[in-house]
Scaffold this motif. Structure first.
Motif, mmCIF file in Angstrom:
data_model
loop_
_atom_site.group_PDB
_atom_site.id
_atom_site.type_symbol
_atom_site.label_atom_id
_atom_site.label_comp_id
_atom_site.label_asym_id
_atom_site.label_seq_id
_atom_site.Cartn_x
_atom_site.Cartn_y
_atom_site.Cartn_z
ATOM 1 N N PHE A 29 -23.736 -4.059 -56.564
ATOM 2 C CA PHE A 29 -23.418 -2.872 -55.521
ATOM 3 C C PHE A 29 -21.863 -2.765 -55.565
ATOM 4 O O PHE A 29 -20.942 -3.262 -55.808
ATOM 5 N N VAL A 30 -21.684 -1.318 -55.460
ATOM 6 C CA VAL A 30 -20.280 -0.655 -55.353
ATOM 7 C C VAL A 30 -20.230 0.096 -54.071
ATOM 8 O O VAL A 30 -21.131 0.277 -53.398
ATOM 9 N N ARG A 31 -19.023 0.380 -53.735
ATOM 10 C CA ARG A 31 -18.663 1.192 -52.599
ATOM 11 C C ARG A 31 -19.243 2.547 -52.693
ATOM 12 O O ARG A 31 -19.246 3.190 -54.183
ATOM 13 N N TYR A 32 -19.459 3.453 -51.930
ATOM 14 C CA TYR A 32 -19.792 4.735 -51.906
ATOM 15 C C TYR A 32 -18.986 5.642 -52.677
ATOM 16 O O TYR A 32 -19.530 6.325 -53.566
ATOM 17 N N GLU A 33 -17.610 5.523 -52.477
ATOM 18 C CA GLU A 33 -16.840 6.163 -53.124
ATOM 19 C C GLU A 33 -16.677 5.856 -54.562
ATOM 20 O O GLU A 33 -16.383 6.915 -55.371
ATOM 21 N N GLU A 34 -17.071 4.894 -54.997
ATOM 22 C CA GLU A 34 -17.128 4.503 -56.350
ATOM 23 C C GLU A 34 -18.471 5.041 -57.209
ATOM 24 O O GLU A 34 -18.649 5.468 -58.207
ATOM 25 N N GLY A 35 -19.571 4.976 -56.274
ATOM 26 C CA GLY A 35 -20.977 4.843 -56.632
ATOM 27 C C GLY A 35 -21.326 6.257 -57.076
ATOM 28 O O GLY A 35 -21.925 6.605 -58.136
ATOM 29 N N MET A 36 -21.138 7.335 -55.966
ATOM 30 C CA MET A 36 -21.448 8.644 -56.395
ATOM 31 C C MET A 36 -20.665 9.220 -57.632
ATOM 32 O O MET A 36 -21.444 9.910 -58.419
ATOM 33 N N ALA A 39 -22.523 7.721 -60.623
ATOM 34 C CA ALA A 39 -24.026 8.507 -60.864
ATOM 35 C C ALA A 39 -23.834 9.560 -61.629
ATOM 36 O O ALA A 39 -24.711 9.817 -62.405
ATOM 37 N N GLY A 40 -22.798 10.261 -61.293
ATOM 38 C CA GLY A 40 -22.592 11.739 -62.229
ATOM 39 C C GLY A 40 -22.592 11.324 -63.511
ATOM 40 O O GLY A 40 -22.848 11.983 -64.360
ATOM 41 N N LYS A 41 -21.699 10.416 -63.612
ATOM 42 C CA LYS A 41 -21.033 10.265 -65.082
ATOM 43 C C LYS A 41 -22.298 9.613 -66.051
ATOM 44 O O LYS A 41 -22.134 10.067 -67.292
ATOM 45 N N VAL A 42 -22.717 8.814 -65.266
ATOM 46 C CA VAL A 42 -23.969 7.990 -66.062
ATOM 47 C C VAL A 42 -25.154 8.562 -66.059
ATOM 48 O O VAL A 42 -26.255 8.324 -66.597
ATOM 49 N N ASN A 43 -25.307 9.843 -65.311
ATOM 50 C CA ASN A 43 -26.517 10.536 -65.117
ATOM 51 C C ASN A 43 -27.597 9.455 -64.657
ATOM 52 O O ASN A 43 -28.740 9.513 -65.214
ATOM 53 N N LYS A 44 -27.485 8.615 -63.331
ATOM 54 C CA LYS A 44 -28.475 7.870 -62.890
ATOM 55 C C LYS A 44 -28.774 8.432 -61.424
ATOM 56 O O LYS A 44 -28.007 8.812 -60.839
ATOM 57 N N PRO A 45 -30.087 8.154 -61.084
ATOM 58 C CA PRO A 45 -30.010 8.263 -59.386
ATOM 59 C C PRO A 45 -29.487 7.137 -58.831
ATOM 60 O O PRO A 45 -28.910 6.133 -59.206
ATOM 61 N N VAL A 46 -29.284 7.102 -57.512
ATOM 62 C CA VAL A 46 -28.540 6.164 -56.637
ATOM 63 C C VAL A 46 -29.874 5.577 -55.635
ATOM 64 O O VAL A 46 -30.627 6.228 -55.129
ATOM 65 N N PHE A 47 -29.281 4.299 -55.448
ATOM 66 C CA PHE A 47 -29.871 3.414 -54.474
ATOM 67 C C PHE A 47 -28.761 2.920 -53.371
ATOM 68 O O PHE A 47 -27.965 2.478 -53.737
ATOM 69 N N ILE A 48 -29.038 3.578 -52.201
ATOM 70 C CA ILE A 48 -28.116 3.049 -51.111
ATOM 71 C C ILE A 48 -28.527 2.096 -50.127
ATOM 72 O O ILE A 48 -29.705 2.293 -49.609
ATOM 73 N N LEU A 49 -28.069 0.632 -50.183
ATOM 74 C CA LEU A 49 -28.494 -0.134 -49.159
ATOM 75 C C LEU A 49 -27.750 -0.175 -47.918
ATOM 76 O O LEU A 49 -26.410 -0.540 -48.178
ATOM 77 N N LEU A 77 -30.517 -1.589 -63.712
ATOM 78 C CA LEU A 77 -30.517 -0.465 -65.001
ATOM 79 C C LEU A 77 -30.828 0.805 -64.505
ATOM 80 O O LEU A 77 -30.423 1.810 -65.393
ATOM 81 N N GLU A 78 -31.658 0.773 -63.448
ATOM 82 C CA GLU A 78 -32.221 2.367 -63.586
ATOM 83 C C GLU A 78 -31.231 3.003 -62.356
ATOM 84 O O GLU A 78 -31.354 4.491 -62.286
ATOM 85 N N TYR A 79 -30.675 2.470 -61.428
ATOM 86 C CA TYR A 79 -29.875 3.070 -60.280
ATOM 87 C C TYR A 79 -28.407 2.571 -60.381
ATOM 88 O O TYR A 79 -28.043 1.486 -60.877
ATOM 89 N N VAL A 80 -27.575 3.648 -59.779
ATOM 90 C CA VAL A 80 -26.413 2.996 -59.237
ATOM 91 C C VAL A 80 -26.553 2.630 -57.950
ATOM 92 O O VAL A 80 -27.013 3.167 -57.152
ATOM 93 N N LEU A 81 -26.062 1.211 -57.801
ATOM 94 C CA LEU A 81 -26.397 0.660 -56.434
ATOM 95 C C LEU A 81 -25.154 0.685 -55.475
ATOM 96 O O LEU A 81 -24.175 0.223 -55.914
#
Length: 170
Positions: A29-36, A39-49, A77-81
């Motif tokens: 898991f990463v922080r929102y500011e890192e993750g969003m 996700a755009g760079k690696v073209n993955k969907p996002v899962f936020i907990l 593998l499938e999401y930016v967490l």
């Protein structure tokens, strides 16, 4: 009635004092500011907990569901967490949203109705929220089904319960 409520409160105090929560162990898991942006760079969907420290309910979900290695590998593998605390609403920085606007942490949590912990939300590759849930009793199988629903984009045509009914009929 008052005695019953006080008894329940005192019975729960040991659980609260033992709770530590935070993101599940071993998950990237990463922080929102890192993750969003990632996700755009690696073209993955996002899962936020959305979680809380201390939180016995988050601990329960972490220990009984997020401890599953196959689930961790699939979601990694499938999401930016992304992990977000729901406490300290006034102390958190503003969040830059995918559309270029900003939103306070308090408003972000409210928008996602993450008033209880644990809660979660899934976002598509364009940053649009497509599914959300909350609760500590969800199983590994449930999170695998949530993944199937989101990854197959069934949310565009059916509710989650309709999706499950169709899957069961196969």
């Amino acid at each position: 009635m008052r005695k019953v409520l006080l008894s329940l409160l005192f019975a729960a105090l040991p659980l609260l004092s033992q709770a530590h929560a935070g993101p599940p162990d071993g998950w990237p898991f990463v922080r929102y500011e890192e993750g969003m942006p990632l996700a755009g760079k690696v073209n993955k969907p996002v899962f936020i907990l959305f979680g809380l420290e201390p939180c016995p309910f988050c601990d329960h979900l972490n220990a009984n569901t997020f401890s599953d290695q196959k689930l961790r590998e699939l979601y990694s593998l499938e999401y930016v967490l992304i992990y977000m605390e729901i406490k300290g609403l006034n102390e958190q920085p503003e969040h830059a949203l995918p559309d270029g606007t900003t939103m306070s942490h308090r408003d972000f949590v409210r928008k996602h109705r993450a008033f209880v912990a644990p809660a979660w939300a899934y976002y598509d590759r364009n940053g649009a929220k497509v599914f959300q849930g909350a609760g500590s009793e969800e199983t590994v199988e449930n999170f695998l089904n949530f993944h199937k629903y989101v990854a197959s984009e069934h949310y565009k045509q059916a509710t989650f319960n309709e999706f499950l009914s169709r899957e069961a009929a196969r």
